[in-house]
Motif scaffolding. Structure first.
Motif, PDB file in Angstrom:
ATOM      1  N   ASP A  92       0.858  -1.179   0.000  1.00 21.35           N
ATOM      2  CA  ASP A  92       0.000   0.000   0.000  1.00 21.35           C
ATOM      3  C   ASP A  92       0.902   1.240   0.000  1.00 21.35           C
ATOM      4  OD1 ASP A  92      -1.882   1.901   0.272  1.00 21.35           O
ATOM      5  OD2 ASP A  92      -2.883   1.011   2.001  1.00 21.35           O
ATOM      6  N   TRP A  93       1.041   1.841  -1.162  1.00 23.18           N
ATOM      7  CA  TRP A  93       2.006   2.927  -1.346  1.00 23.18           C
ATOM      8  C   TRP A  93       1.683   4.166  -0.513  1.00 23.18           C
ATOM      9  CZ3 TRP A  93       6.279   3.543  -4.853  1.00 23.18           C
ATOM     10  CH2 TRP A  93       6.619   2.354  -5.496  1.00 23.18           C
ATOM     11  N   LYS A  94       0.411   4.303  -0.107  1.00 21.24           N
ATOM     12  CA  LYS A  94       0.076   5.566   0.560  1.00 21.24           C
ATOM     13  C   LYS A  94       0.705   5.680   1.956  1.00 21.24           C
ATOM     14  CE  LYS A  94      -4.569   4.526   2.390  1.00 21.24           C
ATOM     15  NZ  LYS A  94      -4.724   3.152   1.911  1.00 21.24           N
ATOM     16  N   HIS A  95       1.246   4.583   2.483  1.00 21.72           N
ATOM     17  CA  HIS A  95       1.895   4.630   3.797  1.00 21.72           C
ATOM     18  C   HIS A  95       3.309   5.205   3.729  1.00 21.72           C
ATOM     19  CE1 HIS A  95      -1.355   2.598   5.680  1.00 21.72           C
ATOM     20  NE2 HIS A  95      -1.240   1.526   4.915  1.00 21.72           N
ATOM     21  N   PHE A  96       3.863   5.387   2.544  1.00 19.23           N
ATOM     22  CA  PHE A  96       5.271   5.775   2.433  1.00 19.23           C
ATOM     23  C   PHE A  96       5.455   7.018   1.566  1.00 19.23           C
ATOM     24  CE2 PHE A  96       5.006   1.271   3.303  1.00 19.23           C
ATOM     25  CZ  PHE A  96       5.765   1.209   4.452  1.00 19.23           C
TER      26      PHE A  96
END
Ligand SMILES: Cc1cc2nc3c(=O)[nH]c(=O)nc-3n(C[C@H](O)[C@H](O)[C@H](O)COP(=O)(O)O)c2cc1C
Length: 180
Positions: A92-96
């Motif tokens: 989940d790219w939105k965490h980074f």
């Protein structure tokens, strides 16, 4: 002689490494990333690095199709990033937090350093494919401790000096004349 893969893995795991996250883009522009520890320096002039990817990795085709990629060298603050991209399909790219390098590939916040590369050569390596990358751009950040990988586990870098009683001077000689 047949080498048992499990034993080979255990022995190779004794070679402590850093951890890196490779990034690239699909033709439609989608970001792709995968955690690796097969990263290695190869040549200073020309500037070449290498890594290997398992032939059964889903991400392999994206690196084969792409002309460029980036290598994020991870700091000790990025263990969760490493875990996330060890399972790229559910990441989940939105965490980074990341920015795009000049080649469009993701450069993650908190990395120690990054290399933007062009794919130079792809070579067969048994159940892996080996990629040589031509380094085209460098990013070096503030000095924080690296994320390490040893015997299948993450570890931390220790600043304590070696407590080794080197009798014959061999190691000392190497550390003077060798790499770094
Ligand atoms: C610390 C660490 C190092 C890894 N190094 C490599 C590597 O060098 N090459 C590789 O193919 N997979 C490596 N993996 C496994 C990949 O991150 C990933 O799990 C695997 O390629 C599956 O990806 P897929 O979902 O695309 O199939 C490593 C995983 C970890 C946690």
């Amino acid at each position: 002689m047949t080498i048992d893969p499990r034993s080979l893995r255990n022995v190779l795991g004794c070679f402590a490494t850093g951890v890196a996250v490779l990034t690239t883009r699909t033709p439609s522009g989608q970001h792709v990333a995968v955690t690796i520890n097969s990263f290695s320096s190869v040549s200073l002039d020309p500037a070449l690095i290498l890594f290997s990817l398992a032939k059964n990795a889903n991400v392999l085709s994206h690196f084969q199709a792409s002309k460029s990629f980036a290598v994020n060298i991870l700091s000790h603050r990025q263990e969760s990033l490493s875990n996330m991209f060890a399972r790229p399909s559910s990441a989940d790219w939105k965490h980074f937090r990341f920015v795009e390098g000049e080649n469009g590939c993701a450069l993650f916040a908190d990395s120690l350093a990054q290399l933007e590369c062009d794919v130079h050569t792809e070579i067969d390596g048994g159940d892996h494919r080996i990629f040589l990358g031509q380094v085209v751009r460098l990013h070096l950040h503030s000095v924080i401790d690296p994320l390490l990988f040893y015997r299948g586990r993450y570890g931390a870098y220790s600043h304590s000096p070696w407590e080794m009683n080197v009798q014959d001077g061999t190691l000392t000689d190497f550390s003077i004349g060798g790499w770094g």
